[in-house]
Design an enzyme around this catalytic site. Structure first.
Site, PDB file in Angstrom:
ATOM      1  N   ASN A  42       0.729  -1.081   0.102  1.00 45.41           N
ATOM      2  CA  ASN A  42       0.186   0.209   0.366  1.00 45.41           C
ATOM      3  C   ASN A  42       1.055   0.904  -0.457  1.00 45.41           C
ATOM      4  O   ASN A  42       0.403   2.340   0.547  1.00 45.41           O
ATOM      5  CB  ASN A  42      -0.608  -0.103   1.457  1.00 45.41           C
ATOM      6  CG  ASN A  42      -2.324   0.880   1.031  1.00 45.41           C
ATOM      7  OD1 ASN A  42      -2.546   1.143   0.162  1.00 45.41           O
ATOM      8  ND2 ASN A  42      -2.358   1.665   1.878  1.00 45.41           N
TER       9      ASN A  42
ATOM     10  N   VAL B  89      -0.575   2.712  -3.566  1.00 47.32           N
ATOM     11  CA  VAL B  89      -2.368   3.123  -3.163  1.00 47.32           C
ATOM     12  C   VAL B  89      -2.251   4.157  -2.343  1.00 47.32           C
ATOM     13  O   VAL B  89      -3.035   4.927  -2.012  1.00 47.32           O
ATOM     14  CB  VAL B  89      -2.848   1.749  -3.141  1.00 47.32           C
ATOM     15  CG1 VAL B  89      -4.459   2.330  -3.333  1.00 47.32           C
ATOM     16  CG2 VAL B  89      -2.397   0.841  -4.795  1.00 47.32           C
TER      17      VAL B  89
ATOM     18  N   PHE C 151      17.520   2.327  -2.192  1.00 48.86           N
ATOM     19  CA  PHE C 151      16.486   2.430  -2.351  1.00 48.86           C
ATOM     20  C   PHE C 151      15.570   3.242  -0.784  1.00 48.86           C
ATOM     21  O   PHE C 151      16.568   3.148   0.356  1.00 48.86           O
ATOM     22  CB  PHE C 151      15.695   0.992  -1.906  1.00 48.86           C
ATOM     23  CG  PHE C 151      14.305   1.084  -3.225  1.00 48.86           C
ATOM     24  CD1 PHE C 151      14.038   1.171  -3.970  1.00 48.86           C
ATOM     25  CD2 PHE C 151      13.228   0.627  -1.783  1.00 48.86           C
ATOM     26  CE1 PHE C 151      12.754   0.502  -4.757  1.00 48.86           C
ATOM     27  CE2 PHE C 151      11.700   0.316  -2.757  1.00 48.86           C
ATOM     28  CZ  PHE C 151      12.068   0.520  -3.881  1.00 48.86           C
TER      29      PHE C 151
ATOM     30  N   GLY D  49       6.072  -6.547  -7.495  1.00 46.97           N
ATOM     31  CA  GLY D  49       4.931  -6.111  -8.320  1.00 46.97           C
ATOM     32  C   GLY D  49       4.375  -5.028  -8.351  1.00 46.97           C
ATOM     33  O   GLY D  49       4.040  -4.279  -9.402  1.00 46.97           O
ATOM     34  N   GLY D  50       4.506  -4.023  -7.037  1.00 46.08           N
ATOM     35  CA  GLY D  50       4.061  -2.927  -7.082  1.00 46.08           C
ATOM     36  C   GLY D  50       5.370  -1.876  -8.004  1.00 46.08           C
ATOM     37  O   GLY D  50       4.301  -0.816  -8.500  1.00 46.08           O
TER      38      GLY D  50
ATOM     39  N   GLN E 136       5.676  27.138  21.906  1.00 45.13           N
ATOM     40  CA  GLN E 136       6.684  27.911  22.008  1.00 45.13           C
ATOM     41  C   GLN E 136       6.175  28.700  23.448  1.00 45.13           C
ATOM     42  O   GLN E 136       7.118  29.492  24.254  1.00 45.13           O
ATOM     43  CB  GLN E 136       7.119  28.040  21.648  1.00 45.13           C
ATOM     44  CG  GLN E 136       8.615  26.640  21.169  1.00 45.13           C
ATOM     45  CD  GLN E 136       9.610  27.418  19.483  1.00 45.13           C
ATOM     46  OE1 GLN E 136       8.927  26.972  18.510  1.00 45.13           O
ATOM     47  NE2 GLN E 136      10.741  28.048  19.953  1.00 45.13           N
TER      48      GLN E 136
ATOM     49  N   GLU F 269       6.463  29.314  18.085  1.00 44.12           N
ATOM     50  CA  GLU F 269       6.939  30.158  18.640  1.00 44.12           C
ATOM     51  C   GLU F 269       5.298  30.963  18.103  1.00 44.12           C
ATOM     52  O   GLU F 269       4.663  32.242  19.174  1.00 44.12           O
ATOM     53  CB  GLU F 269       8.165  31.267  18.551  1.00 44.12           C
ATOM     54  CG  GLU F 269       8.627  32.530  19.321  1.00 44.12           C
ATOM     55  CD  GLU F 269       9.301  32.546  19.527  1.00 44.12           C
ATOM     56  OE1 GLU F 269      10.783  32.290  18.883  1.00 44.12           O
ATOM     57  OE2 GLU F 269       9.858  34.206  19.467  1.00 44.12           O
TER      58      GLU F 269
ATOM     59  N   ARG G 276      18.828  40.942  13.401  1.00 38.95           N
ATOM     60  CA  ARG G 276      20.004  40.013  13.699  1.00 38.95           C
ATOM     61  C   ARG G 276      20.468  39.427  13.389  1.00 38.95           C
ATOM     62  O   ARG G 276      21.757  39.300  13.054  1.00 38.95           O
ATOM     63  CB  ARG G 276      18.935  38.466  14.149  1.00 38.95           C
ATOM     64  CG  ARG G 276      20.181  37.594  14.916  1.00 38.95           C
ATOM     65  CD  ARG G 276      19.531  36.557  15.756  1.00 38.95           C
ATOM     66  NE  ARG G 276      18.887  37.166  17.131  1.00 38.95           N
ATOM     67  CZ  ARG G 276      20.267  37.377  18.328  1.00 38.95           C
ATOM     68  NH1 ARG G 276      20.908  36.711  18.086  1.00 38.95           N
ATOM     69  NH2 ARG G 276      19.296  36.864  19.734  1.00 38.95           N
TER      70      ARG G 276
ATOM     71  N   THR H 189      15.729  39.589  20.991  1.00 36.83           N
ATOM     72  CA  THR H 189      15.696  40.710  20.591  1.00 36.83           C
ATOM     73  C   THR H 189      14.914  42.012  19.869  1.00 36.83           C
ATOM     74  O   THR H 189      14.883  43.103  19.976  1.00 36.83           O
ATOM     75  CB  THR H 189      16.852  40.897  19.145  1.00 36.83           C
ATOM     76  OG1 THR H 189      16.537  40.545  18.710  1.00 36.83           O
ATOM     77  CG2 THR H 189      18.609  41.311  19.985  1.00 36.83           C
TER      78      THR H 189
ATOM     79  N   ALA I 176      15.010  31.914  21.141  1.00 41.89           N
ATOM     80  CA  ALA I 176      16.273  32.875  21.542  1.00 41.89           C
ATOM     81  C   ALA I 176      17.659  32.100  21.982  1.00 41.89           C
ATOM     82  O   ALA I 176      18.325  33.087  22.917  1.00 41.89           O
ATOM     83  CB  ALA I 176      16.666  34.195  21.757  1.00 41.89           C
TER      84      ALA I 176
ATOM     85  N   GLU J  93      21.096  27.461  19.771  1.00 49.24           N
ATOM     86  CA  GLU J  93      21.393  28.330  18.273  1.00 49.24           C
ATOM     87  C   GLU J  93      23.048  28.347  17.958  1.00 49.24           C
ATOM     88  O   GLU J  93      22.837  28.274  16.509  1.00 49.24           O
ATOM     89  CB  GLU J  93      20.833  29.553  17.621  1.00 49.24           C
ATOM     90  CG  GLU J  93      18.891  29.049  18.442  1.00 49.24           C
ATOM     91  CD  GLU J  93      18.468  31.701  18.601  1.00 49.24           C
ATOM     92  OE1 GLU J  93      17.688  31.638  17.930  1.00 49.24           O
ATOM     93  OE2 GLU J  93      18.443  31.238  19.748  1.00 49.24           O
TER      94      GLU J  93
END
Ligand SMILES: Cc1cc2nc3c(=O)[nH]c(=O)nc-3n(C[C@H](O)[C@H](O)[C@H](O)COP(=O)(O)OP(=O)(O)OC[C@H]3O[C@@H](n4cnc5c(N)ncnc54)[C@H](O)[C@@H]3O)c2cc1C
Ligand code: FES
Length: 1303
Positions: free
Chosen positions: A243, A246, A319, A329-330, A741, A776, A854, A984, A1054, A1236
Site C-alpha cells: 500500500n 495506493v 532505496f 510487482g508494486g 513555544q 513560537e 539579527r 531581541t 533565542a 542556536e
C-alpha cells in the site's frame, strides 16, 4: 501488545487505529506518507516478521498478524527493554517524538538478526527521520546490539572472542572516550521472557476474507484462481500489497479505489525459483526478500552471471527505508518514471508473466511496457504474476546508478541502468541498452544512442560520440516537472561516463590513475566521534548535579512511548475534529465558497468562517496584520479561509477537501527579486553603520562585488502543530492543550478572538516533539481557530495538522539575498564593506523585523571591519509568513560574511583561513553596533579546533588527494561564529517567572515560564533547583508549563530560556531557602523533610515565586547606541568533505567543533544541542530545499520531497569539544546559551564543499571567485564543477516559465 478486534474496526490505516481506537499512542504520526518512520511497528506473520509503517499499512492487511508497538516491548512502569534503555541512557532521545520509531526499527532488526553488522544497522535506520542527531555513533555501533552483549551482559565486548572482529575493536576504541557521558556497565541485559512470541491462535490457514468499509471493499482472495476471478469481476480493482503507492494516492491525490484486492499471501505470487535463464520472482515478493535471494545468488554463482543481480542490489541499497521495501510487482506496475528498479529491468530485458482468467502471457520488458505516465500494458483483468531477472553472460557488463538529493532514502533525480554485450573476446559492442528514469514521463531507453554505438569499439572515440548523442537524445523541456533540467541532462552523460570507466576497467583496458576514481561511490568508513567536556571539580557534592551529564528527564518515557504529547491526550467522549480549508491561490479575492458537497460528508457538524469569530479576527504576534480566518482576500497559498468540524479527523479532512472556492486572481509577488522590482517591502528598513565606507573603499587595493542567496528552511519538527481546546462551560473559560513555544501569546490571541479576558483562557504545554522557532508564533492561528470552534460548538475540538498541511500553512526560515561590495588590501585585510540584505518575509510581518535586525547584528561575523554599512529590507511577498527559526536571521547574516571572506582570499590567492585569522576581532574590540567584546574566546576556540582537527595535516593530505583524483575532490574549511544572546524582539520580553511549591512530604513541584521541546530545558531547570535547594533531583518534578501558574511568559526562544528561567528559579528557591533557614539552624542534623514539616507546622508559606529581568539591555537603531546582547557565545568548526564532481554528491568526512558554552549546566544536553544544531545547519546549507512554483505554490510538502539530514549525512568523524575554563558571569551558574549558536558552524561544511569545487574548477582552468548559493545541493555542486560534459548541455537562457523558482 493487544488483540486487535478487527471485525469491530472500520477499515483504516493501522496507526490511526492504534492511536485512537486502541489507545496505544506510542506509535506517532509524523508524516502519514511513509517518509519519517515515527509510526514504525513490528508486524509478525506466520512466515516471519517485519517493521512496517503503520501510517500506510491498511488495518485489513494485518489480519492474522501480531502487531507489536513500542508499548509492547517494555515500559518504565513495568520493565524497560534494553533497546529502549540504551537509546535513552546514551542521550539518544531529545524531543523524543521519533524515538519510538527508532526503537521499533532496532527491535525488529534484532528479532530478525541477532548479529547485525554496521551495514544492517545503517539500513535499519534508513527509514527513520530525525531532527536530533546525538548518539548516532553509539546507536549505530554493532557491539551494542550483538547477541552476546545485548542479551547476556550490560557492557559490550567483554568476550575476547567477539573482540577479534574489527568492528568490535573500533568500537572499543571509541567507547573509551564516552565513559564520562554515561555508564554502559549499568545497562540491563535482555530478559528473554520479555520477548513476545507469535500467538499460536493467529496461525490460521489462508482463507478468503472480505471487509466492507465506509467507502472501500477489501478482499483477500485465498488462491490465484480466486484472485483472477475477482479481477475479472472488478477490473478496476487495485491490487494492494504494501500500500505504499495506493495509500499515498488515496491520501494525497484524493483518489478512491472502491475495491481492493490483497494478494500478499497467495503462494504463486511469493514464488522464488531458479530457471535456466535467471531467477523467477512472484510479484508479491518483497524487495527485502528480492535482496536476500540475490545476495545469496551473488555468493554462489560465477561473477560474470550476476552482473544484473549486483545492479539490483546496488539500487536496493539506496532505496527507501525497509518499511517501504514492499512488493516487486508494486514497484513495476506503479510505472513511476523514477522507479529505481524499472530501469534495471528494462535494460536487462526481464521477462514478465501476466495472468488473467483467460490464461498467461510472457512479455519482455522494454519501453513499450510503459505506454504513458504511470501506465502499463496490463489489461484491466490482468495481473503481474512473475518477473524473471536474467543471468548475464561472459562479455556482458551491467551497472545501475541512482542520483538523488540525499543519498539515503530518497527518490531519484535521475536513475539509470546500462547493459553492454561485446562480440566474443573483443571490445566491439554487440548490443547496448541504456535506460533512464527521471528524464521523461516514463522510464525510457536511449534507443538512438544505442543504435549508433552498436558495432563500435569501446574507446575514447565511442565515449565522445556517446556523450554528444545522449546530449541530443536525452533532452528535457526547460519547464519540465521536477526542474533541475540542466543538471538532469548532465547526469545522463556523467553517469554514462561512469559506466564507460567501469567497463574499461573490466575489459582491463588502461586507465589513468586520476580518472579511476570516477565511477566509485565514497568509501564506507566506520563512524566515530569524540565528545569532550570539563568534568565537575573534584570535591563537588555528589548531590549537586549542576555540571554533570545527567540524562534528559523524559528520555526513558520517550523511548517507551509513555511520554504524552498533545495529540496523545485521550479523546473526550464528545470530542470533535477540525480540518482547515486553505487557499489554493497566492493572491486573490474570494468570490464564492460552495459547501454543498462538504456538508454531505458523514459526520460533518459545522463549517466556520470569519463571521463565526465572536471577538476580533485580527491577529499576529507582533502587529495585528493577519486574519484568523480570511475575510474577502487571500494573500498566500495555504492562507486559512475556513474550518470544517466533524466527528472524526478523516471526515473533517474529506469534507474540507470537498469545499469549492472560486477566486478572482491577482498577480502574486513570490520571489525576492520580484519584490525588489516592485518595491514591495515592509517598513521600517534597518541600517547599522560604523566608520566611513566611501573613505574605506578609496584606501582599498581591490574592490569586489558579489551576491549570495540563502534558501529558506522548513522547521520539520517531528510533531506537527496540534491543539485541543476544551470549553469549561462557564464564564467563557477554555482550557487549551497546545504544542507551542508561546503559552502566553496563545492565551492572549485566543482571548482576543473569543472576546473574553485572558483570565478565562488557560494554555497548557506538557512537551513538544520539537519546535525550533516554528511554534513560537505560527502555532497561534491554528490554536485560535480550534478555540473558536470549541466555543461555538461547546464541545472539545482537536486538530493535529498532517505534515503536508503543516508545511503548507506555516512558514519557515526566511530566504535571504545578500549583496555586497568589499574593499581590501593585498594582504587580505578588509577595510570597507557595504552589504544589503533582503529577506523574504511572506504575507505578514510576524517576527521579520527582529530577524532582519539579527542578520544585521551578525553581518561581520567575527571580523573587525573598520568601515562598514549594513542595510536590511523585508520583502512583502505572497508566501506563507516566514518566521522564527533556530538562529533567527543570524546564520543568514554570517553566511554572506563568509562568502565575501572567501572571495577576498581567492582574489588575493591566499589561504582563506589566513585571511579569516587576519581580520578576526580581538578581546575588547567593538562591534559595528558599538558593543564591547568581553570574555572573547574565539582565539582559544580557533586554536583548539585547528589542533583537534589536525588542520595542517588534513590540508596537505587534501592537496595530495586532489592531485591524484580527477573526478573526486576534497575540501576543507574552518569557520568561526559569534552569536549574540538575548531575545531581541522586544526589551519587555527579556524577563521570566517561576513558581516553586514545596509539599509537606518534601516533594517539590517546579514551574517556570519555559516550554520543553526536547532541548532539555526542564532537565536543566530541575538541576538548578536541586543545587539551590540542596536536594536531589528525584524530589523535584516539573509537570507542565501553564499560564495559570506562571503568567505573562516570554516565548521559549533565542536560546535564552535557561538563562532567564534559571535565574527566576534561583530567585524563588532562594526565597524558600530563607524561609527554611530558621528550621535548618534549629535542627542542623535534620533532613529536608524534617525542615519542610517543621516550617509547615509553623505556618510558613512553602510556595514562592521568582522573577528575573536581564539588566542594562536595550539598543537604539537611530543612534546606534545601547546594548542589544547580554553576551556572546562563540565557537569554531573545521569540516572536511569529498565531492563527486560527476554527480555533485558529497560526503561529510570530518567535523571538529569547539564550542564555548561557559560552565556547562549539563554537558550531555549541551553536546546534544551542539550536534543537533550543527546537523540542522548541515540541512540548511547543503540539503534542505523548499521549492515553490512561479505562482507561489509550495511543491515540497513532506519528507518525500523535502529532505532533512539522515544518519548518513552526519560526518563520518564528528568531534565536539566544550571549551574548558570559560565561565560566563552573565548567566546562571556561569553557563551560556547553546540552542542556536552552533547552527552556523555547519557553514564549515558548505565552505568545504566550495573549497572542493574550487579544486574541480581549476582542472578546467577556472580560477577566482564564483557564486555558490545555499543550499549546496548536488545540482548546484555539479553545475559549478564545470567540465566538458556540462558544456554539452549548456542551454541558452530563454524566456521560460521554470517549474520552480528561487524565492
Ligand atoms: C516513502 C516512500 C519511499 C519510496 N522510495 C522509493 C524508492 O526509493 N525507489 C523506488 O523505486 N520506489 C520507491 N517508492 C515507491 C514504492 O514504495 C515501491 O515501488 C514499492 O515497491 C511498492 O510496493 P507496494 O507493495 O507497497 O505497492 P502497492 O501500493 O501495494 O501497489 C502499487 C501499485 O501496483 C499495483 N500492483 C501491485 N502488485 C500488482 C500485481 N501483482 N499485478 C498488478 N498490479 C499490481 C497496485 O494495484 C498499485 O497500483 C517509495 C514509496 C514511498 C511511500
Ligand atoms: S508517520 Fe508513518 S512514516 Fe511518517
Amino acid at each position: 501488545m493487544r488483540d486487535l478486534k478487527l471485525k469491530s474496526l472500520q477499515a483504516g490505516n493501522c496507526s490511526l487505529t492504534l492511536r485512537f481506537t486502541v489507545g496505544l499512542t506510542g506509535t506517532k504520526l509524523g508524516c502519514a506518507e511513509g517518509g519519517c518512520g515515527a509510526c514504525t511497528v513490528m508486524a509478525s506473520f506466520t512466515p516471519g516478521l517485519k517493521n512496517i509503517n503503520a501510517c500506510l499499512a491498511p488495518l485489513c492487511s494485518l489480519h492474522h498478524s501480531a502487531v507489536t508497538t513500542v508499548e509492547g516491548i517494555g515500559s518504565v512502569a513495568s520493565k524497560l527493554h534494553p533497546v529502549q534503555e540504551r537509546i535513552a541512557r546514551a542521550h539518544g532521545s531529545q524531543c523524543g517524538f521519533c524515538t519510538p520509531g527508532i526503537v521499533m526499527s532496532m527491535y525488529a532488526l534484532l528479532r530478525n538478526n541477532p548479529q547485525p553488522s554496521l551495514l544492517d544497522i545503517e539500513e535499519a535506520f534508513q527509514g527513520e527521520v530525525l531532527r536530533s542527531y546525538q548518539s548516532k555513533t553509539f546507536v549505530c555501533s554493532p557491539c551494542w546490539w550483538q547477541k552476546e552483549t545485548y542479551m547476556e551482559s550490560g557492557w559490550p565486548c567483554t568476550c575476547s572472542e567477539a573482540c577479534t572482529k574489527r568492528e568490535y575493536v573500533e568500537c572499543m576504541k571509541m567507547y573509551q572516550k564516552y565513559f564520562l557521558l554515561y555508564n554502559p556497565s549499568e545497562f540491563m541485559p535482555l530478559d528473554p521472557t520479555q520477548e513476545i512470541i507469535f500467538p499460536i491462535e493467529l496461525k490460521k490457514p489462508l482463507k478468503q476474507l472480505c471487509f466492507q468499509g465506509e467507502r472501500v471493499l477489501w478482499i483477500q482472495p485465498s488462491s490465484l484462481t480466486e484472485l483472477l476471478d475477482f479481477k475479472t469481476q472488478y477490473p478496476e480493482a487495485r491490487l494492494v500489497v504494501g500500500n505504499t503507492e495506493v495509500g499515498i494516492e488515496m491520501k494525497f491525490k484524493n483518489l478512491l479505489y472502491p475495491v481492493i484486492l490483497a494478494p500478499a499471501f497467495i503462494p504463486e505470487l511469493n514464488t522464488v525459483q531458479r530457471t535456466a535463464d535467471g531467477i523467477l520472482f512472484g510479484a508479491a515478493c518483497t524487495l527485502t526478500r528480492l535482496g536476500m535471494v540475490l545476495r545469496d545468488a551473488v555468493q554462489e554463482l560465477p561473477t560474470y552471471q550476476t552482473e544484473v543481480f549486483r545492479a539490483v542490489l546496488e539500487q536496493l541499497r539506496w532505496f527507501a527505508g525497509q518499511q517501504v521495501r514492499n512488493a516487486i510487482g508494486g514497484n513495476i506496475v506503479t510505472a513511476s518514471p523514477i522507479s529505481d528498479l524499472n530501469p534495471v529491468f528494462l535494460a536487462a530485458g526481464c521477462k514478465l508473466t501476466l495472468a488473467s482468467k483467460g490464461g498467461k502471457r510472457v512479455i519482455e520488458m522494454d519501453d513499450s511496457f510503459f505506454p504513458g505516465y504511470r501506465k502499463t500494458v496490463l489489461k484491466p483483468d490482468e495481473i503481474l504474476l512473475f518477473i524473471e531477472i536474467p543471468f548475464t553472460k561472459k562479455g556482458q557488463y551491467f551497472s545501475a546508478f541512482k542520483q538523488s538529493q540525499r543519498r539515503e532514502d530518497d527518490i531519484a533525480t535521475v536513475t539509470c541502468a546500462m547493459n553492454v554485450a561485446f562480440e566474443e573476446n573483443t571490445n566491439s559492442v554487440r548490443n547496448l541498452r541504456l535506460s533512464y528514469g527521471g528524464m521523461a514521463p516514463t522510464t525510457v531507453l536511449a534507443k538512438e544512442t544505442c543504435k549508433r554505438l552498436t558495432g563500435r569499439k569501446w574507446s575514447d572515440e565511442l565515449l565522445q560520440d556517446a556523450c554528444s548523442l545522449l546530449a541530443k537524445e536525452m533532452t528535457l523541456d526547460p519547464s519540465a516537472p521536477g526542474g533541475m533540467v540542466t543538471y538532469r541532462r548532465t547526469l545522463t552523460i556523467s553517469l554514462f561516463f561512469k559506466f564507460y570507466l567501469i567497463v574499461q576497467h573490466k575489459l582491463a583496458q588502461d586507465l589513468n590513475v586520476e580518472v579511476r576514481c570516477g565511477p566509485f561511490l565514497f568509501h564506507s568508513v566506520f563512524p566515530c566521534s569524540t565528545q569532550l567536556f570539563q568534568e565537575v571539580p573534584p570535591g563537588q557534592n555528589k548531590d549537586d548535579v549542576v555540571g554533570r551529564p545527567i540524562m534528559h528527564l523524559s528520555a526513558l518515557k520517550q523511548a517507551t512511548g509513555e511520554a504524552v504529547y498533545c495529540d496523545d491526550i485521550p479523546c473526550y467522549d464528545n470530542e470533535l475534529h477540525l480540518a482547515l480549508v486553505t487557499s489554493t491561490k497566492a493572491h486573490a479575492f474570494i468570490e464564492n465558497i460552495d459547501t454543498k458537497e462538504a456538508m454531505c460528508v458523514p459526520g460533518v457538524v459545522a463549517f466556520l468562517t470569519a463571521k463565526d469569530i465572536p471577538g476580533s479576527n485580527r491577529t499576529g504576534p507582533a502587529v495585528y496584520d493577519e486574519t484568523v480566518l480570511a475575510e474577502d482576500m487571500v494573500t498566500c497559498v495555504g492562507h486559512i479561509i475556513a474550518a470544517i468540524v466533524a466527528d472524526t479527523q478523516a471526515h473533517a479532512q474529506r469534507a474540507a477537501k470537498a469545499v469549492k472556492i472560486t477566486y478572482k486572481e491577482l498577480k502574486p509577488v513570490v520571489t525576492i527579486q520580484e519584490a525588489i522590482s516592485c518595491k514591495s517591502f515592509y517598513q521600517p528598513t534597518r541600517k547599522i553603520e560604523q566608520g566611513n565606507i566611501e573613505e574605506g573603499f578609496k584606501k582599498a587595493d581591490h574592490i569586489l562585488e558579489g551576491e549570495m542567496h540563502i534558501g529558506g528552511q522548513e522547521h520539520f519538527y517531528l510533531e506537527t502543530n496540534c491543539t485541543l481546546a476544551v470549553p469549561r462551560g462557564e464564564d467563557g473559560e477554555m482550557e487549551m492543550f497546545v504544542s507551542t513555544q508561546s503559552t502566553s501569546k496563545t492565551q492572549m490571541l485566543v482571548a482576543k478572538a473569543l472576546g473574553v479576558p485572558a483570565n478565562r483562557i488557560v494554555c497548557r504545554v506538557k512537551r513538544m516533539g520539537g519546535g525550533f522557532g516554528g511554534k513560537e508564533c505560527r502555532s497561534t492561528i491554528l490554536s485560535t481557530v480550534v478555540a473558536v470552534a470549541a466555543q461555538k460548538l461547546k464541545k472539545p475540538v482537536r486538530c493535529m495538522l498532517d505534515r503536508d498541511e503543516d508545511m503548507l500553512v506555516t512558514g519557515g526560515r526566511h530566504p535571504f539575498l545578500g549583496r555586497y561590495k568589499v574593499g581590501f588590501m593585498k594582504t587580505g585585510r578588509i577595510v570597507s564593506l557595504e552589504v544589503t540584505y533582503y529577506s523574504n518575509a511572506g504575507n505578514s510581518a510576524d517576527l521579520s523585523l527582529s530577524i532582519l535586525e539579527r542578520a544585521l547584528f551578525h553581518m561581520e561575523n567575527c571580523y573587525n571591519i573598520p568601515h562598514i554599512r549594513g542595510m536590511g529590507y523585508m520583502c512583502k511577498t505572497n508566501l506563507p509568513s516566514n518566521t522564527a527559526f533556530r538562529g533567527f536571521g543570524g546564520p543568514q547574516g554570517m553566511m554572506v560574511a563568509e562568502s565575501w571572506m572567501g572571495d577576498v582570499a581567492l582574489h588575493c590567492g591566499l589561504p582563506v583561513e589566513q585571511v579569516r585569522r587576519l581580520n578576526m576581532y580581538k578581546q575588547g574590540d567593538r562591534t559595528p553596533f558599538t558593543q564591547r567584546l568581553e570574555q572573547f574566546t574565539i582565539d582559544r576556540c580557533w586554536e583548539e579546533c585547528l589542533s583537534i582537527s589536525q588542520y595542517n595535516q588534513r590540508r596537505k593530505a587534501i592537496e595530495q588527494f586532489n592531485r591524484q583524483h580527477r573526478w573526486k575532490k576534497r575540501g576543507i574549511a574552518v569557520i568561526p561564529t559569534k552569536f549574540g544572546i538575548t531575545l531581541t524582539s522586544n526589551l519587555y520580553s527579556i524577563q521570566a517567572g517561576a513558581l516553586v511549591h514545596v509539599y509537606i512530604d518534601g516533594s517539590v513541584l517546579l514551574t517556570h515560564g519555559g516550554t520543553e521541546m526536547g532541548q532539555g530545558l526542564h532537565t536543566k531547570m530541575v538541576q538548578v533547583a536541586s543545587k539551590v535547594l540542596g536536594i536531589p533531583c528525584s524530589k523535584i518534578h516539573i509537570s507542565e508549563t501553564s499560564t495559570s501558574t506562571v503568567p505573562n511568559t516570554s516565548p521559549t526562544a533565542a536560546s535564552a530560556s535557561s538563562d532567564l528561567n534559571g535565574m527566576a528559579i534561583y530567585d524563588a528557591c532562594q526565597t524558600l531557602n530563607q524561609r527554611l533557614q530558621p528550621y535548618k539552624t534549629k535542627n542542623p542534623k535534620g533532613t529536608w523533610e524534617d525542615w519542610v514539616k517543621a516550617a509547615y507546622f509553623d505556618r510558613v508559606n512553602l510556595s514562592a515565586n521568582g522573577f528575573y529581568k536581564t539588566p542594562d539591555m536595550g539598543y537604539d537603531f537611530e543612534t546606534n547606541e545601547g546594548k542589544p546582547f547580554n553576551y556572546f557565545s562563540y565557537g569554531v568548526a573545521c569540516s572536511e568533505v569529498e565531492v563527486d564532481c560527476l554527480t555533485g554528491d558529497h560526503k561529510n568526512l570530518h567535523t571538529s567543533i569547539v564550542m564555548d558554552v561557559g560552565n556547562s549546566l549539563n554537558p550531555a544536553i549541551d553536546i546534544g544541542q551542539v550536534e543537533g544544531a550543527f546537523m540542522q545547519g548541515v540541512g540548511l546549507f547543503t540539503l534542505e530545499e523548499l521549492l515553490y512554483s512561479p505562482e507561489g505554490v509550495l511543491l515540497t510538502r513532506g519528507p518525500g520531497m523535502y529532505k532533512i539530514p539522515a544518519f548518513g549525512d552526519i560526518p563520518t568523524e564528528l568531534n565536539v569539544s566544550l571549551l574548558r575554563d570559560a565561565p560566563n558571569e552573565k548567566a546562571i551558574f556561569s553557563s551560556k546559551a547553546v540552542g542556536e549558536p552552533p547552527l552556523f558552524l555547519a557553514a564549515s561544511v558548505f565552505y568545504a564543499i566550495k573549497d572542493a569545487i574550487t579544486a574541480a574548477r581549476a582542472e578546467s582552468g577556472l580560477r577566482g571567485p564564483f557564486r555558490l548559493d545555499s543550499p549546496a545541493t548536488p545540482e548546484r555542486i555539479r553545475n559549478a564543477c564545470e567540465d566538458s560534459f556540462t558544456k554539452l548541455v549548456r542551454m541558452t537562457p530563454l524566456f521560460i516559465v521554470p517549474w520552480a523558482v528561487q524565492v
